[in-house]
Design an enzyme around this catalytic site. Structure first.
Site, PDB file in Angstrom:
ATOM      1  N   LYS A 129      -7.991  37.876 -26.070  1.00 47.97           N
ATOM      2  CA  LYS A 129      -9.266  37.414 -25.523  1.00 47.97           C
ATOM      3  C   LYS A 129     -10.123  38.633 -25.192  1.00 47.97           C
ATOM      4  O   LYS A 129      -9.603  39.708 -24.880  1.00 47.97           O
ATOM      5  CB  LYS A 129      -9.019  36.570 -24.284  1.00 47.97           C
ATOM      6  CG  LYS A 129      -8.291  35.293 -24.640  1.00 47.97           C
ATOM      7  CD  LYS A 129      -8.030  34.431 -23.448  1.00 47.97           C
ATOM      8  CE  LYS A 129      -7.314  33.179 -23.995  1.00 47.97           C
ATOM      9  NZ  LYS A 129      -7.009  32.228 -22.970  1.00 47.97           N
ATOM     10  N   HIS A 182      -9.644  34.974 -19.686  1.00 46.02           N
ATOM     11  CA  HIS A 182     -10.844  35.803 -19.693  1.00 46.02           C
ATOM     12  C   HIS A 182     -11.149  36.314 -18.278  1.00 46.02           C
ATOM     13  O   HIS A 182     -11.587  37.449 -18.099  1.00 46.02           O
ATOM     14  CB  HIS A 182     -12.039  35.015 -20.238  1.00 46.02           C
ATOM     15  CG  HIS A 182     -11.939  34.715 -21.694  1.00 46.02           C
ATOM     16  ND1 HIS A 182     -11.465  33.508 -22.171  1.00 46.02           N
ATOM     17  CD2 HIS A 182     -12.245  35.459 -22.782  1.00 46.02           C
ATOM     18  CE1 HIS A 182     -11.482  33.531 -23.490  1.00 46.02           C
ATOM     19  NE2 HIS A 182     -11.953  34.703 -23.892  1.00 46.02           N
ATOM     20  N   SER A 226     -14.965  31.411 -24.460  1.00 50.92           N
ATOM     21  CA  SER A 226     -14.242  31.385 -23.191  1.00 50.92           C
ATOM     22  C   SER A 226     -14.506  30.044 -22.527  1.00 50.92           C
ATOM     23  O   SER A 226     -15.666  29.647 -22.375  1.00 50.92           O
ATOM     24  CB  SER A 226     -14.735  32.507 -22.275  1.00 50.92           C
ATOM     25  OG  SER A 226     -14.339  32.299 -20.942  1.00 50.92           O
ATOM     26  N   GLY A 245     -14.059  29.427 -19.415  1.00 51.54           N
ATOM     27  CA  GLY A 245     -14.631  29.681 -18.097  1.00 51.54           C
ATOM     28  C   GLY A 245     -16.008  30.319 -18.115  1.00 51.54           C
ATOM     29  O   GLY A 245     -16.859  30.002 -17.286  1.00 51.54           O
TER      30      GLY A 245
END
Length: 157
Positions: free
Chosen positions: A53, A84, A125, A127
């Site tokens: 990531k 992340h 991602s 989030g």
């Protein structure tokens, strides 16, 4: 004679004024360089090898006297980070002692194959949302100019 002395005094005052302006500008530029030096010292790209990531981060320097706030974009990606947010926590924690603020602009995944001189940027991602992969590619090219860097619009996770 009196006129010559007056003009000489005027030139001297004018030269002092110009010198003081130049000196003030030099000091201001010097202070700006000191602030920018911290920002410049932050490495633009730091990624691992393999598949992992990554996040795109905007790093901010101290606000200048004229109200401007210097900034730069950086890319970070680590095998050791399962999320992340783990990457962002590590990076923002390392920037705070330098007096630098930051914000995460999004993330995704990178597949980095040094043996093939190839990097693939893809995904997003959950989030932070999807990073601007094309901007990440520009930054990666500064460190890996001889690589083929591919951006995939795949939302594969």
């Amino acid at each position: 004679m009196a006129l010559a002395a007056a003009l000489s005094g005027f030139r001297c005052q004018r030269n002092l004024l110009l010198l003081s302006r130049n000196l003030a500008g030099t000091v201001t530029r010097g202070l700006t360089r000191m602030v920018d030096a911290k920002l410049d010292a932050v490495e633009t790209v730091r990624i691992d090898e393999g598949r992992f990531k990554y996040i795109l981060i905007k790093v901010y320097g101290k606000e200048q006297a004229d109200g401007t706030e210097p900034s730069k974009l950086i890319v970070r990606g680590f095998q050791r980070s399962p999320y992340h947010s783990d990457i962002y926590d590590e990076v923002s924690g390392s920037l705070q002692p330098l007096g630098l603020d930051s914000e995460c602009l999004g993330g995704g995944k990178i597949e980095h194959r040094p043996d093939l001189k190839h990097i693939r940027i893809f995904s997003y991602s959950q989030g932070f949302g999807k990073a601007d992969h094309h901007e990440a590619k520009k930054l990666l090219l500064t460190k890996y100019p001889n690589y083929k860097i591919e951006v995939s619009e795949s939302d594969e996770y």
